[in-house]
Motif scaffolding. Structure first.
Motif, PDB file in Angstrom:
ATOM      1  N   THR A  19       1.254  -0.842   0.055  1.00 47.31           N
ATOM      2  CA  THR A  19       0.235  -0.251  -0.256  1.00 47.31           C
ATOM      3  C   THR A  19       0.925   1.460  -0.043  1.00 47.31           C
ATOM      4  OG1 THR A  19       0.000   0.072   2.275  1.00 47.31           O
ATOM      5  CG2 THR A  19      -1.468  -1.000   1.404  1.00 47.31           C
ATOM      6  N   PRO A  20       0.483   2.410  -0.073  1.00 50.31           N
ATOM      7  CA  PRO A  20      -1.269   2.218  -1.171  1.00 50.31           C
ATOM      8  C   PRO A  20      -1.108   2.074  -2.721  1.00 50.31           C
ATOM      9  CG  PRO A  20       0.140   4.758  -1.065  1.00 50.31           C
ATOM     10  CD  PRO A  20       0.744   3.328  -0.416  1.00 50.31           C
ATOM     11  N   GLU A 315       1.242  12.884   1.951  1.00 50.36           N
ATOM     12  CA  GLU A 315       1.104  11.381   2.424  1.00 50.36           C
ATOM     13  C   GLU A 315       0.780   9.955   3.555  1.00 50.36           C
ATOM     14  OE1 GLU A 315       2.860   9.167   0.615  1.00 50.36           O
ATOM     15  OE2 GLU A 315       4.784  10.701  -0.441  1.00 50.36           O
ATOM     16  N   LEU A 350      -2.358   9.056  -9.867  1.00 51.08           N
ATOM     17  CA  LEU A 350      -1.338   8.714  -9.268  1.00 51.08           C
ATOM     18  C   LEU A 350      -0.547   7.634  -9.458  1.00 51.08           C
ATOM     19  CD1 LEU A 350      -3.796  11.075  -6.455  1.00 51.08           C
ATOM     20  CD2 LEU A 350      -1.449  11.963  -7.518  1.00 51.08           C
ATOM     21  N   ASP A 352       0.926   3.513 -11.290  1.00 49.58           N
ATOM     22  CA  ASP A 352       1.976   3.217 -11.951  1.00 49.58           C
ATOM     23  C   ASP A 352       0.408   1.614 -12.324  1.00 49.58           C
ATOM     24  OD1 ASP A 352       4.081   4.980 -12.657  1.00 49.58           O
ATOM     25  OD2 ASP A 352       5.077   4.366 -10.433  1.00 49.58           O
ATOM     26  N   ARG A 371       3.064   9.360 -16.267  1.00 47.85           N
ATOM     27  CA  ARG A 371       1.952  10.576 -16.340  1.00 47.85           C
ATOM     28  C   ARG A 371       2.868  11.317 -17.654  1.00 47.85           C
ATOM     29  NH1 ARG A 371       5.348  10.589  -9.992  1.00 47.85           N
ATOM     30  NH2 ARG A 371       7.451  10.046 -11.779  1.00 47.85           N
TER      31      ARG A 371
ATOM     32  N   ASN B 349       5.095  15.436  -7.792  1.00 46.69           N
ATOM     33  CA  ASN B 349       4.539  14.090  -8.212  1.00 46.69           C
ATOM     34  C   ASN B 349       3.702  13.826  -9.139  1.00 46.69           C
ATOM     35  OD1 ASN B 349       4.357  11.501  -6.651  1.00 46.69           O
ATOM     36  ND2 ASN B 349       2.321  11.687  -5.859  1.00 46.69           N
ATOM     37  N   LEU B 350       3.210  15.067  -9.935  1.00 50.73           N
ATOM     38  CA  LEU B 350       2.138  15.012 -11.212  1.00 50.73           C
ATOM     39  C   LEU B 350       3.181  14.805 -12.163  1.00 50.73           C
ATOM     40  CD1 LEU B 350      -0.093  16.825 -10.411  1.00 50.73           C
ATOM     41  CD2 LEU B 350      -0.551  14.419 -10.566  1.00 50.73           C
ATOM     42  N   LEU B 369      11.210  10.199  -9.235  1.00 51.43           N
ATOM     43  CA  LEU B 369      11.532   8.903  -8.905  1.00 51.43           C
ATOM     44  C   LEU B 369       9.099   8.858  -9.437  1.00 51.43           C
ATOM     45  CD1 LEU B 369      12.318   8.946  -5.388  1.00 51.43           C
ATOM     46  CD2 LEU B 369      13.676   8.626  -7.527  1.00 51.43           C
ATOM     47  N   ALA B 370       9.553   7.490  -9.762  1.00 55.11           N
ATOM     48  CA  ALA B 370       7.930   6.889 -10.867  1.00 55.11           C
ATOM     49  C   ALA B 370       7.170   6.940  -9.318  1.00 55.11           C
ATOM     50  CB  ALA B 370       8.263   4.878 -10.613  1.00 55.11           C
ATOM     51  N   ARG B 371       5.961   6.715  -9.444  1.00 58.17           N
ATOM     52  CA  ARG B 371       4.678   6.854  -9.024  1.00 58.17           C
ATOM     53  C   ARG B 371       4.961   5.756  -7.835  1.00 58.17           C
ATOM     54  NH1 ARG B 371       0.106   8.035 -12.894  1.00 58.17           N
ATOM     55  NH2 ARG B 371       1.668   6.772 -13.743  1.00 58.17           N
ATOM     56  N   SER B 372       5.495   4.623  -8.130  1.00 59.36           N
ATOM     57  CA  SER B 372       5.183   3.223  -6.724  1.00 59.36           C
ATOM     58  C   SER B 372       6.239   3.792  -5.922  1.00 59.36           C
ATOM     59  CB  SER B 372       6.326   1.957  -7.819  1.00 59.36           C
ATOM     60  OG  SER B 372       7.506   3.197  -8.193  1.00 59.36           O
ATOM     61  N   SER B 374       5.764   5.953  -3.868  1.00 59.99           N
ATOM     62  CA  SER B 374       4.654   6.090  -2.826  1.00 59.99           C
ATOM     63  C   SER B 374       4.556   5.396  -1.728  1.00 59.99           C
ATOM     64  CB  SER B 374       3.367   6.491  -3.398  1.00 59.99           C
ATOM     65  OG  SER B 374       3.556   7.360  -3.663  1.00 59.99           O
ATOM     66  N   ARG B 375       5.480   3.961  -2.301  1.00 59.72           N
ATOM     67  CA  ARG B 375       5.062   2.324  -1.535  1.00 59.72           C
ATOM     68  C   ARG B 375       6.384   2.414  -0.635  1.00 59.72           C
ATOM     69  NH1 ARG B 375       1.941   0.935  -6.106  1.00 59.72           N
ATOM     70  NH2 ARG B 375       3.409  -0.006  -7.151  1.00 59.72           N
TER      71      ARG B 375
END
Lengths: 375, 375
Positions: A19-20, A315, A350, A352, A371, B349-350, B369-372, B374-375
């Motif tokens: 997650t997320p 976050e 938002l 991938d 993106r 981030n967009l 950095l890639a959207r991933s 976020s994890r």
């Protein structure tokens, strides 16, 4: 959990997804496709599913398999991404004005059936030049402003001017018809308000069509209509094609609309899965925020009875009991919480990947376009 | 324009950058770095630049070159991305509770100086287990809630409980000190309100530090403070380190803060470049929307005298004259318009890339950095 940057792998339990993550409930998604495409088929209106809602080729292919005649999107980059996945009938339901983008568009038009919108004679000339340079042919829709006040021309005279410019650019350009989407009608809460807006939009579109045909220009297509209004475009006798996108996914904003008679209710098919990362007497904190769920149409809602969102920051999402005096059991540290997004399109954007689940099992993990598809 | 999915190439003119694109004004960025790091150096406070603001390793490396002792971030994925770029002193200024993430964190700690925050004894035990399994050592900061009401413990008793759990997990865990960030103080508009909030936060942090030291636990570090308040943490005599991030980029929300005495004003260094895609008597439409600029802290503002944003939708921003009776010259179709974002972090981030410009020329294009992450 997968060891790559994917949040899950097929066969994983939903509760083990990293997650997320963006989750698609396949049963709900498929039910939405069956409902919408069945509704449209019964009424003889073609569906062009809007790929901007998800930017996910795997979902677009399933919409086409369910009956969509093709897809639409807003950007050349999206069209390139969908075409690369094998989709061969694409409408860019938007204006494209920059030369490098027009060159890409023209190249793409050699490979797929492609159409684009115009609302300015200069744009017609630039598009024609790009198509001539690329030895390509593109279908063109004149965008009519039917009430939104964004893109599109308002007057029939302007429609005729554009039609002549398109005719002058034959054979590289060919007039397909009118783009007549009424975006601001989609979230009018009362069905009667939506019906009235689309009745007015239909009258404008019909006037423009009649003027075109009186001027000797065939107007085969009138396309528009989104998840909030498609029933009215479908029943108008004017629109030949509808462009819903959110119907497949759904969000809180669309669910807040009053129900239309005879229109099947769509199910919430996407959610953002988060983990409880911090627990307190008064609140709990989830491990996703503005970079995982869009708040432009309001905060997301947790699928956790008796809890609501207090705030969303970069976050973190802070949730709290709806009634502080009642003792809502606090979620356990590390447990998962699903949230319904306020707005599906920017929330999909938002992520991938979308994690497609059947019940509590991951069935597939599908990429969302990069993106850079925004260009 | 580049032929890849990058919006520009070094040497391009700014006005030729493909849109929408995220632009960094290098002169402003470098001035912000000189101002902040000079300010901190003169006051003997260490700076740990917050990488969550930009998620861009190239920018983090420049912050370190300008004097930052290291970086902080919120996610294991961000830490991995920054470490891969050669950054070797990273604080995850946030809790991490999930086993797969903890395993990644422990692996990373074998390669870089890594610290993470805790606010629950269960999380301490899970972190210790992951470090034992990976033969890794990690520094730990106890997060103290100094007023934000999000993560972190509130009572000195809880701090001592966590310190004992960390001590019990020696040598794989080592207490570095306290994370004491007051997020909700950052945008209090009046400097006096921000000063009072940080005075209270400093008292709480000092109490916790004194209790730790009375209990035999060294508390070498008290870290916190963002772009809105760092002057007060720096002057507190309590904080040893500040964590500003937005200072390097800036946004409308921070610019709306009242100025602090003796703190250098930061310059707007990022902007979102869009193209005019549709022009009308009453408004114009730009080719970027919610997928190019975040609106969670308000609409963006166009750098176009006499114009303002009327609305932002998925792929469009509608601008209109501030004064409809005055004839503001309409921007030309295809011309560029730069917008200042309301909130820099989710706007960065967009985008997949940041286009770094010196004046009107592109100097570099750096990946985000890639959207991933976020994890």
């Amino acid at each position: 959990m997968s060891s790559s940057n994917e949040p899950a792998a097929p066969g994983d339990l939903l509760e083990r997804v990293d997650t997320p993550a963006l989750i698609l409930d396949l049963d709900a998604f498929e039910a939405n496709l069956a409902a919408l495409h069945g509704y449209a088929a019964a009424r003889g209106v073609r569906v062009r599913a809007h790929g901007k809602a998800h930017r996910c080729p795997a979902l677009a292919l399933r919409q086409i398999a369910a009956g969509a005649a093709g897809i639409c999107c807003q950007k050349v980059g999206e069209a390139e991404g969908f075409a690369a996945a094998g989709i061969d009938d694409i409408l860019i339901s938007n204006e494209v004005v920059d030369s490098p983008k027009l060159a890409r568009l023209a190249r793409l038009a050699r490979d797929v059936r492609l159409a684009v919108c115009v609302d300015h004679p200069e744009a017609v000339r630039a598009l024609a030049q790009a198509c001539t340079d690329a030895h390509a042919q593109v279908d063109v829709l004149i965008e009519l402003d039917v009430g939104q006040g964004r893109c599109g021309v308002r007057d029939v005279g302007e429609v005729l001017t554009l039609a002549r410019a398109i005719a002058d650019a034959a054979p590289v350009l060919r007039l397909r018809g009118l783009q007549a989407y009424h975006g601001s009608a989609q979230h009018l809460r009362a069905p009667g308000e939506r019906a009235a807006s689309i009745a007015a939009a239909s009258r404008r579109a019909a006037q423009a069509r009649d003027a075109l045909e009186a001027g000797g220009c065939a107007c085969g297509e009138i396309t528009g209509g989104g998840t909030g209004t498609f029933a009215y475009e479908a029943a108008s006798g004017v629109y030949t094609e509808i462009q819903p996108g959110s119907y497949a996914l759904m969000d809180l904003d669309y669910r807040a609309n009053g129900a239309d008679l005879a229109v099947p209710a769509m199910r919430q098919a996407i959610g953002v899965l988060m983990s409880v990362m911090s627990v307190h007497r008064t609140h709990a904190v989830l491990d996703g925020g503005l970079k995982a769920v869009s708040v432009d149409s309001g905060a997301p809602a947790p699928r956790l009875s008796g809890w609501r969102v207090r705030g969303v920051s970069d976050e973190h999402t802070v949730i709290e009991p709806v009634d502080r005096s009642a003792a809502a059991p606090a979620p356990a540290l590390g447990s998962r919480c699903m949230l319904d997004p306020g707005h599906c399109d920017p929330t999909m954007n938002l992520h991938d990947h979308v994690v497609a689940c059947r019940g509590d099992r991951v069935e597939a993990v599908w990429p969302v376009l990069a993106r850079s598809a925004s260009r």
